[in-house]
Write a protein that holds these residues in place. Structure first.
Motif, PDB file in Angstrom:
ATOM      1  N   ILE A   1       3.736 -11.414  14.356  1.00 54.22           N
ATOM      2  CA  ILE A   1       2.417 -10.761  14.352  1.00 54.22           C
ATOM      3  C   ILE A   1       2.435  -9.800  13.180  1.00 54.22           C
ATOM      4  O   ILE A   1       3.311  -8.932  13.094  1.00 54.22           O
ATOM      5  N   GLU A   2       1.462  -9.931  12.282  1.00 58.03           N
ATOM      6  CA  GLU A   2       1.504  -9.165  11.033  1.00 58.03           C
ATOM      7  C   GLU A   2       0.120  -8.669  10.653  1.00 58.03           C
ATOM      8  O   GLU A   2      -0.888  -9.372  10.834  1.00 58.03           O
ATOM      9  N   LYS A   3       0.090  -7.432  10.117  1.00 56.37           N
ATOM     10  CA  LYS A   3      -1.129  -6.846   9.555  1.00 56.37           C
ATOM     11  C   LYS A   3      -0.819  -6.407   8.135  1.00 56.37           C
ATOM     12  O   LYS A   3       0.231  -5.814   7.890  1.00 56.37           O
ATOM     13  N   THR A   4      -1.728  -6.676   7.203  1.00 58.65           N
ATOM     14  CA  THR A   4      -1.555  -6.244   5.817  1.00 58.65           C
ATOM     15  C   THR A   4      -2.846  -5.646   5.283  1.00 58.65           C
ATOM     16  O   THR A   4      -3.953  -5.980   5.755  1.00 58.65           O
ATOM     17  N   ASP A   5      -2.698  -4.784   4.307  1.00 58.89           N
ATOM     18  CA  ASP A   5      -3.838  -4.209   3.585  1.00 58.89           C
ATOM     19  C   ASP A   5      -3.407  -4.074   2.125  1.00 58.89           C
ATOM     20  O   ASP A   5      -2.852  -3.056   1.719  1.00 58.89           O
ATOM     21  N   ILE A   6      -3.631  -5.154   1.356  1.00 57.26           N
ATOM     22  CA  ILE A   6      -3.137  -5.236  -0.007  1.00 57.26           C
ATOM     23  C   ILE A   6      -4.271  -5.620  -0.940  1.00 57.26           C
ATOM     24  O   ILE A   6      -4.940  -6.641  -0.724  1.00 57.26           O
ATOM     25  N   GLN A   7      -4.505  -4.804  -1.969  1.00 52.11           N
ATOM     26  CA  GLN A   7      -5.525  -5.074  -2.983  1.00 52.11           C
ATOM     27  C   GLN A   7      -6.894  -5.334  -2.365  1.00 52.11           C
ATOM     28  O   GLN A   7      -7.619  -6.255  -2.742  1.00 52.11           O
ATOM     29  N   GLY A   8      -7.261  -4.503  -1.386  1.00 54.68           N
ATOM     30  CA  GLY A   8      -8.594  -4.603  -0.783  1.00 54.68           C
ATOM     31  C   GLY A   8      -8.747  -5.725   0.212  1.00 54.68           C
ATOM     32  O   GLY A   8      -9.858  -5.939   0.721  1.00 54.68           O
ATOM     33  N   LEU A   9      -7.689  -6.428   0.510  1.00 54.54           N
ATOM     34  CA  LEU A   9      -7.753  -7.534   1.462  1.00 54.54           C
ATOM     35  C   LEU A   9      -6.925  -7.170   2.695  1.00 54.54           C
ATOM     36  O   LEU A   9      -5.713  -6.998   2.621  1.00 54.54           O
ATOM     37  N   ARG A  10      -7.607  -7.067   3.850  1.00 55.05           N
ATOM     38  CA  ARG A  10      -6.938  -6.791   5.110  1.00 55.05           C
ATOM     39  C   ARG A  10      -6.797  -8.093   5.896  1.00 55.05           C
ATOM     40  O   ARG A  10      -7.746  -8.869   5.997  1.00 55.05           O
ATOM     41  N   THR A  11      -5.608  -8.317   6.427  1.00 57.41           N
ATOM     42  CA  THR A  11      -5.356  -9.546   7.176  1.00 57.41           C
ATOM     43  C   THR A  11      -4.689  -9.218   8.508  1.00 57.41           C
ATOM     44  O   THR A  11      -3.913  -8.265   8.614  1.00 57.41           O
ATOM     45  N   ASP A  12      -5.033 -10.020   9.518  1.00 55.29           N
ATOM     46  CA  ASP A  12      -4.338 -10.018  10.801  1.00 55.29           C
ATOM     47  C   ASP A  12      -3.842 -11.443  11.015  1.00 55.29           C
ATOM     48  O   ASP A  12      -4.650 -12.381  11.055  1.00 55.29           O
ATOM     49  N   ARG A  13      -2.540 -11.587  11.189  1.00 54.08           N
ATOM     50  CA  ARG A  13      -1.972 -12.934  11.231  1.00 54.08           C
ATOM     51  C   ARG A  13      -1.060 -13.091  12.432  1.00 54.08           C
ATOM     52  O   ARG A  13      -0.247 -12.215  12.746  1.00 54.08           O
ATOM     53  N   HIS A  14      -1.194 -14.231  13.111  1.00 53.85           N
ATOM     54  CA  HIS A  14      -0.309 -14.614  14.202  1.00 53.85           C
ATOM     55  C   HIS A  14       0.287 -15.962  13.830  1.00 53.85           C
ATOM     56  O   HIS A  14      -0.439 -16.886  13.456  1.00 53.85           O
ATOM     57  N   ALA A  15       1.617 -16.086  13.930  1.00 50.82           N
ATOM     58  CA  ALA A  15       2.260 -17.319  13.485  1.00 50.82           C
ATOM     59  C   ALA A  15       3.396 -17.698  14.421  1.00 50.82           C
ATOM     60  O   ALA A  15       4.094 -16.844  14.973  1.00 50.82           O
TER      61      ALA A  15
END
Length: 566
Positions: free
Chosen positions: A327-341
């Motif tokens: 389970i991962e959250k990122t906020d890089i270069q104006g792009l926020r992501t929520d990812r489940h893998a």
């Protein structure tokens, strides 16, 4: 008249008496004059207190004899408390002939190889050190290939001082050949003996004994997550006669298990994702099945992740299977992501090529600044091959590393878009002189699809930052979407770096990187970055810190990383 080389048996204890700490006063008391290489050899071994002239001459004669000079002359003078000894070593004795005999049932090729590889052949100057090393080389060769009881039976260096010739003889008893017997494992408490067998790809019962095979098995066990120590030996006393006249010897494996549970806490900083704190839990025996669990929570400024990976011991084909969740959250270069893998993976070493086959499912929610949020899903089978051919895995100066992978998704199989992803990397190390090196890195990728819509960011490309294009922020090179940078379908990166080592552990580097990521090949416009860095050879590999200038943006960026080949 030939003189038997009895003095050689007296040299070692005498030289041991001479090798002692030398004070500056002693160095001033006796001064040797003569050939530079001989003076440099003998001067450090002179005694603190100058002995009588006859005793000093005897010492010098003994030392010169170890270098093959048996007829030296000396001129001694003394003034102002300094004794000067002028040395004329005379002609040097050379090896006239060599006779090496190996008794016992030694394979013909082995016997020929050992005798042909004798290190002190006819024509070479006679030196005591070379003579000792030549004898040991043959003995070591026998011990390494089946003959664990091999021994040097007799050796003689007959010196003819008048003809200045050395006649060498050495005779060995190889003893019976050995074959490996069964493994006998001790030190296991939580694991069955079969766990050691799973990692054994070297020692096979019935095969000829090889010393390097024992070392190979020992290294394999030490590389596992289960054992903190391992020792692999043969039990000569337990050997039994074999059918072919050999001796079958049991192989003892003594191990010490690692702790069953380990908790970790750490903090750090990355030039790509910022400051980091992390906590982790590790056990090598999940459910008492020797399954290795690595799990943790990692909190970084730009990225947070909760993960768990389970790795199984290798199977009979040396395949290593693993399953993981993220389970991962990122906020890089104006792009926020929520990812489940979720994913499963099989890794296998095929000669010099490592093969990884995986199947991953992920669901990703994207929120670019200035744009509406979207959700992408993909079920992706992927294959990756890595070929490494370098002189040192942790600190390479020469060699090549190649990596290629292919994967893809289909709308018919739980994916939002049809796509095929291709990616490759190449790293070449070129030595420059004795200490310097050049590293050339190239990376390229293409995601073949009608558009990038519906494809998770993991299967698109962005560039910039450590390990990519230095001089630019992490993942800042890509496709503009609103005020964010998102992944494109194409990638191209090229880097050239020269490193000069100013000491065994510290070096300086100069580099030029260029690369870009875009949604169409024609939109790739390489961003150039260049700069200088420092390198430190840590026990884990070279660590680098770089200051890079990005030509496109006109900004300076600091990058640092552990520089281990992918």
């Amino acid at each position: 008249m030939p003189v038997q080389c009895k003095f050689l048996r007296r040299c070692l204890p005498l030289l041991l008496m001479l090798i002692a700490p030398i004070t500056s006063a002693a160095s001033a008391a006796i001064v040797l004059e003569g050939p530079d290489e001989l003076v440099a050899l003998m001067q450090p071994h002179l005694p603190d207190d100058p002995p009588a002239p006859q005793r000093l001459q005897a010492m010098l004669e003994e030392m010169l004899a170890t270098e093959g000079y048996f007829s030296p002359t000396f001129e001694v003078s003394e003034a102002a408390g300094v004794r000067r000894v002028r040395i004329d070593p005379g002609p040097r004795t050379r090896v006239a002939d060599v006779a090496v005999d190996i008794d016992g049932p030694v394979a013909g090729e082995t016997r020929k190889s050992l005798i042909d590889g004798w290190r002190l052949p006819a024509g070479r100057p006679f030196r005591q050190q070379d003579w000792s090393e030549a004898k040991q080389q043959v003995l070591s060769g026998l011990l390494a290939v089946a003959h664990a009881d091999a021994r040097l039976v007799d050796s003689e260096a007959s010196i003819d001082t008048e003809e200045r010739q050395a006649h060498l003889t050495a005779r060995y008893d190889a003893g019976p050949p050995y074959r490996f017997g069964a493994l006998r494992t001790s030190g296991l408490y939580r694991y069955p003996d079969s766990l050691v067998e799973r990692y054994n790809r070297a020692v096979e019962a019935g095969e000829p004994y090889r010393e390097e095979k024992l070392a190979e098995l020992q290294s394999a066990l030490l590389a596992t997550p289960y054992f903190s120590s391992a020792r692999v030996t043969i039990d000569r006393d337990g050997a039994v006669p074999g059918e072919d006249g050999s001796r079958v010897v049991p192989v003892d494996v003594d191990v010490r298990e690692r702790p069953a549970h380990r908790f970790g806490f750490g903090a750090g900083v990355s030039s790509n994702t910022g400051a980091r704190v992390e906590t982790s839990y590790h056990t090598p025996n999940l459910f008492n099945q020797a399954w290795v669990l690595d799990s943790g929570l990692r909190l970084e400024q730009k990225q947070q992740a909760l993960y768990a990976d389970i790795n199984l011991p290798p199977d009979e084909r040396n395949r290593r299977h693993a399953v993981g969740a993220l389970i991962e959250k990122t906020d890089i270069q104006g792009l926020r992501t929520d990812r489940h893998a979720l994913g499963v993976q099989t890794t296998q070493q095929r000669g010099s090529i490592e093969q990884r086959l995986s199947l991953n499912w992920e669901r990703e929610r994207l929120r670019p600044d200035g744009e509406e949020a979207t959700t992408n899903k993909a079920l992706v089978p992927n294959a990756q091959w890595t070929w490494r051919h370098v002189n040192n895995a942790l600190d390479p100066r020469r060699g090549t590393v190649l990596q290629a992978q292919i994967g893809g998704g289909s709308k018919a199989l739980l994916s939002d878009q049809n796509f095929v992803r291709l990616h490759g990397r190449w790293l070449q190390y070129i030595p420059l002189g004795e200490r310097d090196s050049l590293a050339v890195r190239a990376e390229g990728g293409a995601t073949l699809a009608p558009s990038r819509d519906g494809i998770p960011q993991d299967y698109l490309f962005r560039a910039g930052g450590t390990g990519s294009v230095r001089g630019y922020a992490y993942q800042s090179l890509g496709v503009d979407e609103g005020s964010a940078t998102v992944g494109g379908r194409y990638l191209a990166v090229l880097s050239v770096e020269a490193t000069h080592w100013i000491s065994p552990t510290w070096g300086i580097a100069a580099f030029v990187d260029a690369g870009d990521a875009a949604d169409r090949p024609g939109d790739l416009k390489p961003a150039v970055g260049y700069g200088l860095g420092v390198r430190w050879k840590s026990p884990a590999g070279p660590i680098g810190a770089d200051l890079a200038y990005g030509q496109r943006d006109g900004g300076l960026h600091v990058h640092f990383a552990l520089a281990i080949p992918f």
